[in-house]
Design a protein around this motif. Structure first.
Motif, PDB file in Angstrom:
ATOM      1  N   VAL A 212      -0.232   8.083  -2.278  1.00  0.00           N
ATOM      2  CA  VAL A 212      -0.438   6.646  -2.075  1.00  0.00           C
ATOM      3  C   VAL A 212      -1.224   6.028  -3.239  1.00  0.00           C
ATOM      4  O   VAL A 212      -2.030   5.120  -3.057  1.00  0.00           O
ATOM      5  CB  VAL A 212      -1.168   6.380  -0.734  1.00  0.00           C
ATOM      6  CG1 VAL A 212      -0.922   4.943  -0.280  1.00  0.00           C
ATOM      7  CG2 VAL A 212      -0.695   7.321   0.361  1.00  0.00           C
ATOM      8  N   GLN A 213      -1.012   6.533  -4.447  1.00  0.00           N
ATOM      9  CA  GLN A 213      -1.702   5.991  -5.618  1.00  0.00           C
ATOM     10  C   GLN A 213      -1.145   4.610  -5.948  1.00  0.00           C
ATOM     11  O   GLN A 213       0.075   4.432  -6.055  1.00  0.00           O
ATOM     12  CB  GLN A 213      -1.532   6.937  -6.808  1.00  0.00           C
ATOM     13  CG  GLN A 213      -2.323   6.533  -8.044  1.00  0.00           C
ATOM     14  CD  GLN A 213      -2.300   7.621  -9.106  1.00  0.00           C
ATOM     15  OE1 GLN A 213      -2.085   8.786  -8.799  1.00  0.00           O
ATOM     16  NE2 GLN A 213      -2.527   7.235 -10.343  1.00  0.00           N
ATOM     17  N   GLN A 214      -1.997   3.621  -6.119  1.00  0.00           N
ATOM     18  CA  GLN A 214      -1.572   2.239  -6.296  1.00  0.00           C
ATOM     19  C   GLN A 214      -1.514   1.799  -7.761  1.00  0.00           C
ATOM     20  O   GLN A 214      -0.789   0.883  -8.104  1.00  0.00           O
ATOM     21  CB  GLN A 214      -2.519   1.305  -5.524  1.00  0.00           C
ATOM     22  CG  GLN A 214      -2.523   1.542  -4.025  1.00  0.00           C
ATOM     23  CD  GLN A 214      -1.177   1.276  -3.396  1.00  0.00           C
ATOM     24  OE1 GLN A 214      -0.511   0.307  -3.715  1.00  0.00           O
ATOM     25  NE2 GLN A 214      -0.761   2.159  -2.485  1.00  0.00           N
ATOM     26  N   ARG A 215      -2.257   2.453  -8.616  1.00  0.00           N
ATOM     27  CA  ARG A 215      -2.275   2.029 -10.024  1.00  0.00           C
ATOM     28  C   ARG A 215      -2.464   3.232 -10.932  1.00  0.00           C
ATOM     29  O   ARG A 215      -2.958   4.277 -10.519  1.00  0.00           O
ATOM     30  CB  ARG A 215      -3.418   1.032 -10.256  1.00  0.00           C
ATOM     31  CG  ARG A 215      -4.799   1.603 -10.017  1.00  0.00           C
ATOM     32  CD  ARG A 215      -5.894   0.555 -10.183  1.00  0.00           C
ATOM     33  NE  ARG A 215      -7.217   1.117  -9.938  1.00  0.00           N
ATOM     34  CZ  ARG A 215      -7.965   1.670 -10.884  1.00  0.00           C
ATOM     35  NH1 ARG A 215      -7.526   1.730 -12.128  1.00  0.00           N
ATOM     36  NH2 ARG A 215      -9.172   2.146 -10.602  1.00  0.00           N
ATOM     37  N   SER A 216      -2.033   3.080 -12.164  1.00  0.00           N
ATOM     38  CA  SER A 216      -2.197   4.154 -13.143  1.00  0.00           C
ATOM     39  C   SER A 216      -3.458   3.921 -13.954  1.00  0.00           C
ATOM     40  O   SER A 216      -3.912   2.785 -14.107  1.00  0.00           O
ATOM     41  CB  SER A 216      -0.987   4.204 -14.078  1.00  0.00           C
ATOM     42  OG  SER A 216      -0.881   3.009 -14.819  1.00  0.00           O
ATOM     43  N   MET A 217      -4.028   4.984 -14.450  1.00  0.00           N
ATOM     44  CA  MET A 217      -5.215   4.880 -15.304  1.00  0.00           C
ATOM     45  C   MET A 217      -5.216   6.058 -16.275  1.00  0.00           C
ATOM     46  O   MET A 217      -4.549   7.071 -16.048  1.00  0.00           O
ATOM     47  CB  MET A 217      -6.488   4.885 -14.469  1.00  0.00           C
ATOM     48  CG  MET A 217      -6.653   6.063 -13.570  1.00  0.00           C
ATOM     49  SD  MET A 217      -8.097   5.871 -12.494  1.00  0.00           S
ATOM     50  CE  MET A 217      -7.940   7.334 -11.461  1.00  0.00           C
TER      51      MET A 217
END
Length: 362
Positions: A212-217
């Motif tokens: 459920v990862q919402q954004r990349s970093m």
């Protein structure tokens, strides 16, 4: 350990009691079932043989298929699945050789760098050997074109496994990691392969996809592979194993800050066959010096502020300022203006050796 094993190389078969080391690999059995006949020692397939087969019969496709079958069988259970692709790897040949046009293939900015006397003899032997076997930039570009084709091959299989997770509805509870055991010089310093401490060889991809990862970093600081297992155990809410000397980096994966650490690297002597290949017909030094250089071991460290120190027991040492010299063209170890940096990083290497029980004298 793992409860199930699947082998694709004859020299990397598992040592579990139910897997016959003297037999052929699972991939070889697969090729035999398709009617192919071994081309090496009657029962083995050489490494070059599978590289000439279509994608549907390749090692990546074989592993992809078995991995997806495993996920189907265990979709409702907590599992660890480790898929170890052999590619991209010599012989740099596969079904997607022409996937990327030669015109879009560029060589590394350090391709034309010629090693001087202050560079370890072992590295100079590597460069000399590459020059004998590959003539000119065009030869390197063609190999790099095929290397990109092998990466494309892996992309297909990784994508299929990720799609299987989606289709089974388990992506939102699965941690996915993509990494490698080493890089490849791929024209940098006029070299191919690994076995050196330059950034292209020691740097590896390290991608983590959380449920459920919402954004990349992106983590900008250097990370050591020795922290990989402690990090994975932490993500699975498991205690660290006594064998692990690294530490968990879960805080970085979660976007939290952490003070950067030193990264330690090491290399052991080459196997006898490889030594013979590099030392043959060389004009760089006498046989005794060459034999000594080919038997060298390296202990290295990369500091958070961009210094890299490589110490050796039987060859020359190196010091690079990666910030000012990212191509690692200028070995500063024998420049007297950096004695303090060398002293500090040497101390750090020896402290690390003491901590992990490494008795090599460098």
């Amino acid at each position: 350990g793992f409860e199930g094993w699947l082998s694709i190389d004859e020299y990397f078969k598992s040592a579990t009691t139910d897997h016959n080391i003297d037999g052929v690999s699972d991939y070889a059995k697969f090729l035999l079932s398709k009617g192919y006949k071994p081309n090496k020692r009657r029962k083995y397939f050489s490494n070059k043989f599978p590289a000439k087969l279509p994608f549907e019969l390749s090692k990546p496709k074989f592993l992809e298929t078995r991995a997806c079958e495993f996920l189907e069988r265990h979709a409702k259970e907590p599992v660890v699945l480790f898929v170890a692709f052999h590619e991209p790897h010599p012989p740099y040949n596969g079904p997607f050789n022409n996937e990327h046009s030669l015109g879009e293939i560029s060589l590394d900015s350090s391709f034309d760098n010629v090693f001087g006397d202050q560079i370890p003899l072992y590295y100079r032997l590597r460069q000399e050997n590459s020059g004998r076997n590959l003539h000119g930039a065009e030869a390197y570009r063609r190999i790099k074109q095929k290397y990109f084709g092998l990466i494309t091959e892996i992309d297909h299989s990784v994508g299929a496994v990720l799609s299987k997770l989606d289709n089974l509805g388990i992506s939102d509870r699965t941690i996915v990691v993509l990494t490698s055991d080493h890089g490849d010089m791929m024209s940098a310093q006029g070299l191919l392969g690994k076995e050196v401490m330059f950034e292209q060889s020691v740097g590896v991809p390290y991608l983590v996809r959380m449920p459920v990862q919402q954004r990349s970093m992106r983590c900008s600081q250097s990370i050591s592979h020795i922290d990989f297992i402690p990090t994975m155990l932490n993500l699975m809410d498991k205690p660290p194993h006594p064998q692990c000397v690294g530490k968990s980096r879960v805080n970085l994966i979660r976007g939290e800050s952490s003070s950067p650490d030193l990264v330690f690297l090491e290399w052991a002597p080459l196997p006898p066959k490889r030594k013979m290949q590099l030392g043959k017909e060389s004009k760089l030094a006498g046989k005794a010096d060459i034999d000594r250089a080919l038997d060298q071991s390296t202990r290295a460290v990369v500091s958070p502020d961009g210094w890299k120190l490589c110490l050796r027991d039987k060859d020359k040492n190196e010091l690079y300022n990666l910030g000012a010299d990212p191509d690692e063209r200028h070995n500063l170890f024998y420049d007297n203006s950096h004695r303090d940096v060398i002293a500090d990083l040497t101390t750090q290497i020896r402290r690390w050796q003491a901590r992990v029980g490494d008795n090599l004298k460098v």
